[in-house]
Enzyme design. Structure first.
Site, PDB file in Angstrom:
ATOM      1  N   GLU A  48      -7.844  -9.411   6.534  1.00  0.00           N
ATOM      2  CA  GLU A  48      -7.620  -7.973   6.390  1.00  0.00           C
ATOM      3  C   GLU A  48      -6.815  -7.425   7.584  1.00  0.00           C
ATOM      4  O   GLU A  48      -5.917  -6.595   7.406  1.00  0.00           O
ATOM      5  CB  GLU A  48      -8.967  -7.244   6.243  1.00  0.00           C
ATOM      6  CG  GLU A  48      -8.895  -5.743   6.137  1.00  0.00           C
ATOM      7  CD  GLU A  48      -8.055  -5.221   4.964  1.00  0.00           C
ATOM      8  OE1 GLU A  48      -7.639  -5.996   4.103  1.00  0.00           O
ATOM      9  OE2 GLU A  48      -7.791  -4.011   4.955  1.00  0.00           O
ATOM     10  N   TRP A 102       7.993   5.148  -7.868  1.00  0.00           N
ATOM     11  CA  TRP A 102       7.933   3.834  -7.214  1.00  0.00           C
ATOM     12  C   TRP A 102       8.589   2.882  -8.206  1.00  0.00           C
ATOM     13  O   TRP A 102       8.040   2.609  -9.266  1.00  0.00           O
ATOM     14  CB  TRP A 102       6.487   3.454  -6.951  1.00  0.00           C
ATOM     15  CG  TRP A 102       6.301   2.209  -6.151  1.00  0.00           C
ATOM     16  CD1 TRP A 102       6.319   2.088  -4.793  1.00  0.00           C
ATOM     17  CD2 TRP A 102       6.026   0.893  -6.659  1.00  0.00           C
ATOM     18  NE1 TRP A 102       6.089   0.786  -4.430  1.00  0.00           N
ATOM     19  CE2 TRP A 102       5.907   0.029  -5.552  1.00  0.00           C
ATOM     20  CE3 TRP A 102       5.881   0.359  -7.928  1.00  0.00           C
ATOM     21  CZ2 TRP A 102       5.646  -1.328  -5.679  1.00  0.00           C
ATOM     22  CZ3 TRP A 102       5.621  -0.993  -8.066  1.00  0.00           C
ATOM     23  CH2 TRP A 102       5.505  -1.830  -6.948  1.00  0.00           C
ATOM     24  N   GLU A 162       1.593  -4.887   6.471  1.00  0.00           N
ATOM     25  CA  GLU A 162       2.034  -3.863   5.529  1.00  0.00           C
ATOM     26  C   GLU A 162       2.506  -2.581   6.200  1.00  0.00           C
ATOM     27  O   GLU A 162       3.364  -1.899   5.660  1.00  0.00           O
ATOM     28  CB  GLU A 162       0.989  -3.588   4.437  1.00  0.00           C
ATOM     29  CG  GLU A 162      -0.281  -2.941   4.881  1.00  0.00           C
ATOM     30  CD  GLU A 162      -1.277  -2.780   3.732  1.00  0.00           C
ATOM     31  OE1 GLU A 162      -0.878  -2.747   2.573  1.00  0.00           O
ATOM     32  OE2 GLU A 162      -2.479  -2.665   4.034  1.00  0.00           O
ATOM     33  N   LYS A 186       0.090   3.215  -3.671  1.00  0.00           N
ATOM     34  CA  LYS A 186      -1.360   3.312  -3.464  1.00  0.00           C
ATOM     35  C   LYS A 186      -2.151   2.659  -4.585  1.00  0.00           C
ATOM     36  O   LYS A 186      -3.158   2.025  -4.358  1.00  0.00           O
ATOM     37  CB  LYS A 186      -1.759   4.785  -3.329  1.00  0.00           C
ATOM     38  CG  LYS A 186      -3.229   5.005  -3.002  1.00  0.00           C
ATOM     39  CD  LYS A 186      -3.569   4.481  -1.628  1.00  0.00           C
ATOM     40  CE  LYS A 186      -5.042   4.541  -1.322  1.00  0.00           C
ATOM     41  NZ  LYS A 186      -5.383   3.691  -0.173  1.00  0.00           N
ATOM     42  N   LYS A 230      -3.211  -5.599   7.168  1.00  0.00           N
ATOM     43  CA  LYS A 230      -2.938  -4.252   7.692  1.00  0.00           C
ATOM     44  C   LYS A 230      -1.695  -4.287   8.569  1.00  0.00           C
ATOM     45  O   LYS A 230      -0.832  -3.432   8.460  1.00  0.00           O
ATOM     46  CB  LYS A 230      -4.122  -3.707   8.514  1.00  0.00           C
ATOM     47  CG  LYS A 230      -5.341  -3.284   7.758  1.00  0.00           C
ATOM     48  CD  LYS A 230      -5.196  -2.012   6.957  1.00  0.00           C
ATOM     49  CE  LYS A 230      -4.767  -2.292   5.548  1.00  0.00           C
ATOM     50  NZ  LYS A 230      -5.774  -2.520   4.556  1.00  0.00           N
ATOM     51  N   ASN A 280       4.692   7.326 -15.930  1.00  0.00           N
ATOM     52  CA  ASN A 280       4.145   6.282 -15.052  1.00  0.00           C
ATOM     53  C   ASN A 280       3.842   5.081 -15.919  1.00  0.00           C
ATOM     54  O   ASN A 280       3.331   5.257 -17.026  1.00  0.00           O
ATOM     55  CB  ASN A 280       2.810   6.714 -14.435  1.00  0.00           C
ATOM     56  CG  ASN A 280       2.978   7.743 -13.365  1.00  0.00           C
ATOM     57  OD1 ASN A 280       4.092   8.066 -12.991  1.00  0.00           O
ATOM     58  ND2 ASN A 280       1.867   8.260 -12.875  1.00  0.00           N
ATOM     59  N   GLY A 281       4.072   3.897 -15.388  1.00  0.00           N
ATOM     60  CA  GLY A 281       3.720   2.701 -16.149  1.00  0.00           C
ATOM     61  C   GLY A 281       4.956   1.939 -16.578  1.00  0.00           C
ATOM     62  O   GLY A 281       6.042   2.118 -16.016  1.00  0.00           O
TER      63      GLY A 281
HETATM   64  C1  F6R Z   1      -3.806  -2.778   1.253  1.00  0.00           C
HETATM   65  C2  F6R Z   1      -4.034  -2.150  -0.018  1.00  0.00           C
HETATM   66  C3  F6R Z   1      -3.833  -2.961  -1.254  1.00  0.00           C
HETATM   67  C4  F6R Z   1      -4.969  -2.655  -2.250  1.00  0.00           C
HETATM   68  C5  F6R Z   1      -4.724  -3.367  -3.571  1.00  0.00           C
HETATM   69  C6  F6R Z   1      -5.867  -3.144  -4.543  1.00  0.00           C
HETATM   70  O1  F6R Z   1      -4.007  -1.887   2.294  1.00  0.00           O
HETATM   71  O2  F6R Z   1      -4.361  -1.007  -0.086  1.00  0.00           O
HETATM   72  O3  F6R Z   1      -3.796  -4.314  -0.959  1.00  0.00           O
HETATM   73  O4  F6R Z   1      -6.169  -3.060  -1.676  1.00  0.00           O
HETATM   74  O5  F6R Z   1      -3.537  -2.891  -4.147  1.00  0.00           O
HETATM   75  O6  F6R Z   1      -6.055  -1.805  -4.836  1.00  0.00           O
HETATM   76  P1  F6R Z   1      -7.364  -1.281  -5.517  1.00  0.00           P
HETATM   77  O7  F6R Z   1      -8.500  -1.481  -4.587  1.00  0.00           O
HETATM   78  O8  F6R Z   1      -7.104   0.151  -5.812  1.00  0.00           O
HETATM   79  O9  F6R Z   1      -7.557  -2.105  -6.764  1.00  0.00           O
END
Ligand code: F6R
Length: 608
Positions: free
Chosen positions: A481, A74, A488, A603, A485, A100-101
């Site tokens: 939310e 990514w 995105e 993700k 959804k 990664n990073g």
């Molecule tokens: C939206 C989504 C992102 C995550 C955000 C935080 O569907 O998945 O907005 O909610 O990147 O991710 P976490 O919860 O892993 O810190």
């Protein structure tokens, strides 16, 4: 964000790497590559785009080697093209690195290495690591990696292969997840557990600064000073089925349908025989809980929306002021955190860089930090004072669904526990709320048992370019939310507003082409929501309402109604969001979008 996998053992490494990358593709998917060590050389194959492109290239000429590393990317530094895809190699092409990073000082290192005669072929920060290793290598790969780490600033998880060491992968991490899968006569390295589960359930989680030397029959870990470390093994209970589609078309749809189970698992065991809410994870005395004078919630994206729901719950039930701040802002605003502040960090992945930075900031200021996460052993679990797990199982779809509703379930438990300990709700009131909460998973099953209304609605609105989402009270974060959804995964512009605020600006956007989705479930402000619906309809908008079962009046004010079962207002967030997840899902599907891997998203966002 990106995915890493490595294999050493008796089998053909390319097969194992490609299968491992397939289970990590949700972490990044703009390019992918593998490096295999064989006959004293390292062969690299990389392709732009989905993993299928790499698989086809490898299938055309499958390498026989039994050790290799792979990566799905990514993009952060450099465009998504083949030169920038991982693995990256040194000048001689004998060292391959996946990463990664972000390496923050890569420009400075790159200049130094170019001056020393190294030739770079990509725009990435990662290639710097390969050349740095080349300059430091004196026959001992682990020593070279340890020496390189001392020069790198930033966050990384890396795996390294060297043509001179065709039985060894060296792996290391700082601020980016990396695990070792320990097998029988074979070992794996990966950024995430699903990549190793086909081969083993025994894993070691590398800690920051540690370097692992991984052979087929041994794993040796040393800390940043070179001292041996005995890493604790973890046995993974869930199996690969939980991380595979199980008959659903996409992970997202499967995960939407897994919500009843995720909710039940998250609520399970939270009330003792004495009828009291149990939350030993908070690890605070009653006295400490009573002395809390402020709660901060820090989170990103969907988790931030769960935090907004929690604000209403905690303020209403426990009467403590709550501020919800997106993590990327939290630590830069000199937050008013002290030893009477409870900081709740919500992150399903447990690896979001901004949220982790917020956790560190809060603890430095003396705050007590409790994390809400779905991933056992993730970074946030090791940096917080206490952890409440959401037991949603692995979430692979990039758009969060079951982890969101499970987070809200965990936050109900937290809010009720705070209210119980501070005496702002009595046992009877808590028992009443809990009884309703126990019914919520079954209510979600009811919503999921008939998808016809939401499918019909999605078919009507799938080609719109813009939309508005409105709600009041706890319906505001639900609307936010729902809008997130939709945008995105379908790429339709969607904006969420507190319904009462709509006439202060967004109403200018209303035309017959812009559908308005309204969270209009039973609440103290229901009448006002209906007035807001009338305001937008008077301007030609078509309205999709999410409403409470048996509310027949709402149909007079809406083109479409998505019904949910009746619960007390404060418990309605979980139910009201499910039709909005489904609406986004079907609209995206009907538009032909890839719902599991929407463009530009990853993700877990492990860079700030
Ligand atoms: C939206 C989504 C992102 C995550 C955000 C935080 O569907 O998945 O907005 O909610 O990147 O991710 P976490 O919860 O892993 O810190």
């Amino acid at each position: 964000m990106c995915g890493i996998v490595g294999y050493v053992g008796p089998k053909r490494a390319s097969d194992i790497l490609l299968a491992g990358l397939a289970s990590l593709e949700y972490r990044g998917y703009d390019s992918a590559g593998i490096a295999i060590a064989e006959e004293g050389r390292v062969d690299v194959t990389r392709r732009v785009g989905k993993l299928a492109n790499l698989s086809a290239a490898v299938a055309a000429d499958p390498p026989a080697g039994v050790i290799g590393i792979g990566h799905t990317r990514w993009a952060t530094h450099g465009r998504p093209n083949e030169e920038n895809a991982h693995p990256h190699t040194d000048c001689a092409g004998r060292i391959a690195v996946v990463h990664n990073g972000i390496i923050e000082n890569y420009l400075e290192l790159r200049e130094e290495l170019v001056a020393a005669g190294h030739t770079f072929r990509s725009e990435t920060d990662t290639e710097t690591i390969a050349h740095l290793l080349e300059s430091l290598y004196e026959g001992d790969l682990t020593a070279a990696v340890a020496a390189a780490l001392r020069r790198l600033h930033g966050s990384y998880a890396i795996a390294v292969l060297h043509a001179d060491h065709p039985g060894t992968i060296v792996a290391a991490r700082l601020d980016s997840p990396l695990i070792i899968g320990v097998g029988e006569g074979e070992n794996l390295v990966a950024s995430d557990i699903p990549a190793v589960l086909r081969h083993t359930r025994e894993i070691l989680v590398l800690e920051d600064g540690e370097v692992a030397t991984v052979d087929a029959n041994s794993v040796t870990v040393v800390d940043r000073d070179g001292a041996p470390v005995v890493s604790e093994r973890m046995h993974i209970e869930w199996d690969l089925d939980a991380a595979e589609k199980g008959g659903y078309e996409d992970f997202m749809l499967k995960e939407i349908h897994e919500q009843p189970r995720a909710l039940r698992e998250t609520l399970r065991g939270r009330v003792g025989d004495d009828g009291l809410i149990q939350l030993s994870e908070l690890d605070m005395t009653d006295e400490q809980v009573r002395s809390i004078d402020r709660v901060f919630i820090t989170a990103c994206g969907t988790s931030f929306h769960a935090g907004l729901v929690a604000k209403t719950l905690i303020e209403t039930w426990a009467r403590i002021p709550v501020e919800v701040v997106v993590s990327s802002e939290f630590r830069y605003r000199d937050p008013l955190v002290d030893d009477r502040t409870l900081v709740v960090a919500i992150t399903q992945s447990g690896e979001t860089a901004d949220t982790l930075a917020g956790v560190r900031e809060a603890r430095q200021r003396g705050g007590k930090v409790i994390a809400i996460t779905n991933v056992v052993g993730s970074r946030v679990t090791r940096e917080s004072d206490g952890v409440i797990y959401t037991h949603a199982g692995p979430e692979i779809g990039v758009a969060a669904t079951k982890t969101f509703t499970a987070q809200i379930a965990a936050l109900y438990v937290l809010a009720l526990y705070l209210a119980q300990t501070r005496g702002t709700l009595d046992r009877e009131q808590i028992g009443g709320i809990w009884a309703h909460l126990q019914d919520v998973p079954g209510h979600v099953e009811t919503i999921l048992s008939d998808l016809s209304a939401v499918q019909e609605c999605a078919a009507v609105y799938k080609d719109r370019y813009s939309s508005l989402f409105l709600g009041r009270g706890i319906g505001v974060p639900v609307a936010m939310e729902g809008a997130l959804k939709l945008k995105e995964i379908s790429y339709i512009h969607a904006e969420a507003y507190a319904a009462g605020e709509m006439k202060h600006g967004p109403i200018a956007l209303i035309t017959s082409e812009v559908p308005v989705v309204v969270v209009a479930t039973a609440s103290d402000t229901y009448e006002k929501v209906v007035s807001n619906i009338q305001e937008v309809r008077a301007r030609g908008a078509e309205v999709i309402s999410v409403a409470t079962q048996d509310d027949h009046d709402i149909a007079k004010h809406s083109e479409h109604v998505l019904y949910v079962p009746e619960v007390p207002e404060l418990l309605s967030a979980i139910l009201a969001v499910v039709p909005l997840q489904l609406l986004a899902y079907y609209i995206a599907k009907y538009r032909g979008c890839n719902v599991d891997q929407p463009r530009n998203l990853a993700k877990s966002v492990t860079v700030e």
